[in-house]
Design an enzyme around this catalytic site. Structure first.
Site, PDB file in Angstrom:
ATOM      1  N   ASP A 321       0.848  -1.195   0.000  1.00 50.04           N
ATOM      2  CA  ASP A 321       0.000   0.000   0.000  1.00 50.04           C
ATOM      3  C   ASP A 321       0.883   1.244   0.000  1.00 50.04           C
ATOM      4  O   ASP A 321       1.891   1.307   0.730  1.00 50.04           O
ATOM      5  CB  ASP A 321      -0.912  -0.008   1.230  1.00 50.04           C
ATOM      6  CG  ASP A 321      -1.940   1.116   1.185  1.00 50.04           C
ATOM      7  OD1 ASP A 321      -2.171   1.661   0.085  1.00 50.04           O
ATOM      8  OD2 ASP A 321      -2.501   1.455   2.231  1.00 50.04           O
ATOM      9  N   GLU A 324       2.285   2.934   3.101  1.00 52.06           N
ATOM     10  CA  GLU A 324       3.437   2.356   3.794  1.00 52.06           C
ATOM     11  C   GLU A 324       4.760   2.935   3.299  1.00 52.06           C
ATOM     12  O   GLU A 324       5.801   2.660   3.893  1.00 52.06           O
ATOM     13  CB  GLU A 324       3.453   0.833   3.596  1.00 52.06           C
ATOM     14  CG  GLU A 324       2.276   0.121   4.215  1.00 52.06           C
ATOM     15  CD  GLU A 324       2.241   0.257   5.726  1.00 52.06           C
ATOM     16  OE1 GLU A 324       3.291   0.064   6.366  1.00 52.06           O
ATOM     17  OE2 GLU A 324       1.163   0.557   6.275  1.00 52.06           O
ATOM     18  N   ASP A 356      -2.486  -3.777   4.206  1.00 47.85           N
ATOM     19  CA  ASP A 356      -1.271  -3.029   3.875  1.00 47.85           C
ATOM     20  C   ASP A 356      -0.388  -3.790   2.892  1.00 47.85           C
ATOM     21  O   ASP A 356       0.385  -3.187   2.155  1.00 47.85           O
ATOM     22  CB  ASP A 356      -0.475  -2.736   5.156  1.00 47.85           C
ATOM     23  CG  ASP A 356      -1.250  -1.836   6.113  1.00 47.85           C
ATOM     24  OD1 ASP A 356      -1.930  -0.923   5.624  1.00 47.85           O
ATOM     25  OD2 ASP A 356      -1.185  -2.059   7.334  1.00 47.85           O
ATOM     26  N   GLU A 387      -2.244  -6.903   7.493  1.00 42.81           N
ATOM     27  CA  GLU A 387      -2.510  -5.562   8.034  1.00 42.81           C
ATOM     28  C   GLU A 387      -1.460  -5.292   9.106  1.00 42.81           C
ATOM     29  O   GLU A 387      -1.388  -5.986  10.121  1.00 42.81           O
ATOM     30  CB  GLU A 387      -3.917  -5.506   8.653  1.00 42.81           C
ATOM     31  CG  GLU A 387      -4.277  -4.163   9.257  1.00 42.81           C
ATOM     32  CD  GLU A 387      -4.696  -3.133   8.231  1.00 42.81           C
ATOM     33  OE1 GLU A 387      -4.546  -1.926   8.519  1.00 42.81           O
ATOM     34  OE2 GLU A 387      -5.170  -3.524   7.152  1.00 42.81           O
ATOM     35  N   ARG A 388      -0.582  -4.320   8.877  1.00 44.32           N
ATOM     36  CA  ARG A 388       0.502  -4.021   9.814  1.00 44.32           C
ATOM     37  C   ARG A 388       0.051  -2.963  10.809  1.00 44.32           C
ATOM     38  O   ARG A 388      -0.414  -1.895  10.415  1.00 44.32           O
ATOM     39  CB  ARG A 388       1.735  -3.540   9.050  1.00 44.32           C
ATOM     40  CG  ARG A 388       2.992  -3.432   9.898  1.00 44.32           C
ATOM     41  CD  ARG A 388       4.224  -3.320   9.027  1.00 44.32           C
ATOM     42  NE  ARG A 388       4.272  -2.043   8.351  1.00 44.32           N
ATOM     43  CZ  ARG A 388       4.995  -1.006   8.786  1.00 44.32           C
ATOM     44  NH1 ARG A 388       5.713  -1.106   9.869  1.00 44.32           N
ATOM     45  NH2 ARG A 388       4.998   0.131   8.116  1.00 44.32           N
TER      46      ARG A 388
END
Length: 570
Positions: A321, A324, A356, A387-388
Site C-alpha cells: 500500500d 506504507e 497493507d 494488516e501491519r
C-alpha cells in the site's frame, strides 16, 4: 503674534557597528547582483542583512548563522564558500571580523541618508512591457492532458450524458497518460488524478453533484479541442510516414526485425514453457488454434476476459500500500522499501483499499511488435492479506470498531515483530513460500461478470474443482469491492447486520441471504408463521458452507429475537 513653540530634538541612539562586516559585505553584493538581474532573491538577501545587523556577537563560520532568522541552508552554503575562498587568498589566519583596508560595506538600499542612491532597476514586468500571463496548457501525456481529452471525446458522443464519474474517467483516461491514475510513484503521494484539482482551479473542469460528476467548462472545451486537433495532426503525420516507409520498402530495405526475432529465440528460458508455448502445445484442445500457428497469435486468440493462468505464465508479486511508503516517518518507510530491494523481493507500490500488503499472481506478457507498451497483465489476488499495526493502534481499532472492518475474515493470526527489518524479513519469507506453493498450479479467474457460465472452468480443465484455492478474483475487482465509502445495496446492509451477531460468520450470512435477500423478506416470512416456536426455528434448517451443516435452533432463535423482540433483549 503667537509664540513659536520650540521643538525638542531628541538624540538618536547610535547602533553599534556590525561585528560581522565581512558577511555583511558579501550579502550586500549578493543582494545588489540579484537586484541588477531583477531576481526576487534580492528580498531574501535584504532580510538576511537586517537579521545579521541586529546580531551583536561575532560569527566564526556561516553554519553558526543558521540560528538567525532568514538564514537558510542556501545562504549559509554560499557564505561558507566565500569564506573558504577568503582563507585561500589571504591565509588561514586572515581576520574575518574586520574588513580589509580600503573596503567599505555597500549602504542599504533603504537607508535614508544623503549618500547617492542607486538607480532603481526596472522589474521584469516593466522590462517586458506588461506581458500577458501565459495560458495554462497541460503537458502531453500528463494527467491533466488525459482528463481534458477524455472529457472532450465524451462530450462529442451523440446522445452522451455530458459528464463522467470518477472511476469511468480514470479508466478511460489511463491510456492517454504515462502516469497511473490510482498508484503513486515510488516515494510520492501524487498520482495523475492529482492534476484534476489544478484543472478545477484553472476553470477548465467543473465538479458537481454527489457522487462527483466531472465535465468541461467553456474554457476547458476550447483548450481540449485544440489538444484533440494536435493529436489528430500527429496521428496523420505518423500514418503518412508509415505509408512512405511501406512504399519505399523493396530489395534494398533491410528487415531489422528478423535479427530481433533471432535474439528472442536465443534468449528464451529453457526451463518452463512460456504462456504462448503452452497454448501452442494445447492447440488441439482449444477451438480455433492450430499447432502450426505462431505462438503469439495462438496466445492472442485464446486469451479470454476471465481465463486461466497456467504454470510458468505468471509471477508472484508483493503489493505494498502506498501509505506504507509515504507520509509519517519517512525514514522508517524508506527503510521498508530499501530492505525489500536488498532482499530481492519483487514488489509493487499501489493503493490498497484493504490491508497493507497482499500478493497477486501477475501474468507475464511480452511486448507486441508495433506497439509502444506491452498489453496489460492480468492479476489475480492470492488468499493472503497482511494488516501491519502497532500495538497501541491495534487496541484503538478494537475500541473504535475499525478492527472488525480491517480484519476481513475470521481465523487470522497475529505475527509479532520488533522493527521494520523483522517485518520485511517476514514478507520476504512469505513471498518465497507463496512462489513455491503456486509454481505448478493453474489459476482460475472467478469474476462476478463470468460467474455461473462455467466458461473458465471448462477452459482450465476443471482445475477449480480439484483445488478451490486456485479459484481467485482479479485485483481490480477485489480492490474496487473493498472501497469503504461505496454505496451499499439493501442486501449488503442486511448481510453486514447479520454478521454483527456473535457466531454468525460470512458463509452463514450468505446462506440466509439465499433464502431471504432483504430484511423485509425475512420479516414477511416471520409474519406468515403461525406460532412463536415456528418463527424461532424458521432459519434452523438452512444449510451453509461446504459441509452443508444446519444453522441450528440456537442461532435461528437469536436472529428472531433480534428483529422481532420489542424492547430490550433479555
Amino acid at each position: 503674534m503667537p509664540a513659536v513653540e520650540h521643538v525638542r530634538l531628541g538624540r538618536k541612539r547610535t547602533l553599534p557597528p556590525c561585528p560581522n562586516p565581512l558577511f555583511l559585505q558579501w550579502l550586500s553584493e549578493l543582494r545588489d547582483q540579484a537586484a541588477e538581474k531583477g531576481q526576487k532573491t534580492q528580498y531574501v538577501y535584504q532580510k538576511a542583512i537586517s537579521s545579521l545587523k541586529k546580531y551583536p556577537l561575532p560569527l566564526q563560520n556561516a553554519r553558526e548563522a543558521k540560528i538567525l532568522q532568514n538564514f537558510g541552508d542556501g545562504i549559509c552554503k554560499i557564505l561558507d564558500e566565500k569564506l573558504q575562498r577568503h582563507y585561500r587568498e589571504n591565509g588561514p589566519d586572515a581576520p574575518i571580523h574586520s574588513l580589509p583596508s580600503g573596503v567599505t560595506v555597500a549602504p542599504s538600499r533603504r537607508s535614508n541618508n544623503n549618500l547617492a542612491q542607486p538607480t532603481k532597476q526596472p522589474s521584469r514586468k516593466e522590462r517586458e512591457g506588461g506581458r500577458r500571463k501565459r495560458e495554462y496548457v497541460p503537458q502531453k501525456r500528463s494527467g491533466g492532458y488525459a482528463v481534458l481529452l477524455t472529457l472532450y471525446r465524451e462530450s462529442q458522443v451523440p446522445g452522451g450524458k455530458g459528464f463522467m464519474f470518477k472511476l469511468e474517467l480514470q479508466a478511460e483516461a489511463q491510456h492517454l497518460s504515462d502516469k497511473s491514475f490510482s498508484v503513486p510513484d515510488l516515494g510520492s503521494k501524487y498520482t495523475a488524478w492529482s492534476s484534476v484539482s489544478t484543472l478545477i482551479q484553472k476553470d477548465l473542469v467543473q465538479k458537481t453533484h454527489n457522487p462527483a460528476r466531472y465535465s468541461l467548462t467553456e474554457l476547458g472545451l476550447a483548450l481540449a479541442q485544440r489538444l484533440e486537433d494536435g493529436e489528430r495532426e500527429q496521428e496523420e503525420d505518423r500514418r503518412s510516414d508509415l505509408g512512405e516507409e511501406e512504399e519505399g520498402s523493396g530489395p534494398g530495405v533491410v528487415d531489422l526485425t528478423a535479427e530481433e526475432d533471432e535474439k528472442k529465440k536465443r534468449t528464451e528460458p529453457i526451463a518452463g514453457p512460456t504462456p504462448a508455448a503452452y497454448v501452442a502445445q494445447r492447440g488441439s484442445e482449444v477451438p480455433g488454434v492450430n499447432s502450426s500457428e505462431k505462438p503469439q497469435a495462438a496466445e492472442t486468440k485464446t486469451r479470454p476476459a476471465g481465463g486461466c493462468l497456467y504454470p510458468g505464465s505468471y509471477d508472484i508479486v508483493l503489493c505494498v500500500d502506498f501509505i506504507e511508503t509515504t507520509g509519517g516517518s519517512t525514514a522508517c518507510k524508506q527503510e521498508l522499501v530499501k530492505e525489500l530491494q536488498r532482499n530481492g523481493v519483487t514488489f509493487d507500490v499501489r493503493k490498497l483499499n484493504v490491508g497493507d500488503f497482499l500478493w497477486v499472481a501477475k501474468e507475464r506478457v511480452a511486448p507486441v511488435s508495433g506497439q509502444l507498451r506491452a498489453p496489460p497483465s492480468r492479476e489475480l489476488v492470492l488468499d493472503y492479506i497482511i494488516e501491519r499495526k502497532r500495538m497501541d493502534d491495534l487496541c484503538g481499532s478494537i475500541i473504535d470498531g475499525r478492527f472488525r472492518e480491517q480484519k476481513v475474515v475470521d481465523g487470522f493470526f497475529v505475527k509479532r515483530v520488533q522493527d521494520v527489518k523483522e517485518s520485511v524479513a517476514y514478507l520476504t519469507v512469505m513471498t518465497r513460500y507463496l512462489t513455491k506453493l503456486y509454481q505448478n498450479r493453474t489459476l482460475v479467474c472467478r469474476s462476478r461478470e463470468l460467474e455461473g457460465d462455467g466458461q473458465n472452468e471448462e477452459e482450465c480443465g476443471g482445475r477449480e474443482r480439484e483445488d478451490p484455492s486456485c479459484s481467485l478474483i482479479s485485483f481490480p475487482e477485489f480492490n474496487q469491492g473493498a472501497v469503504k465509502n461505496k454505496c451499499q445495496t439493501v442486501r449488503e446492509v442486511f448481510a453486514r447486520q447479520l454478521m454483527q451477531i456473535s457466531g454468525l460468520s460470512g458463509d452463514k450470512a450468505v446462506a440466509i441471504l439465499e433464502h431471504y435477500s432483504t430484511l423485509h423478506s425475512l420479516l414477511k416470512a416471520y409474519e406468515q408463521c403461525s406460532s412463536d416456536t415456528e418463527r424461532e426455528k424458521l432459519l434452523s434448517s438452512i444449510r451453509y458452507g461446504k459441509l452443508k451443516r444446519n444453522l441450528g435452533p440456537a442461532l435461528s432463535r437469536t436472529v428472531y429475537q433480534l428483529y422481532c423482540t420489542k424492547g430490550a433483549l433479555s
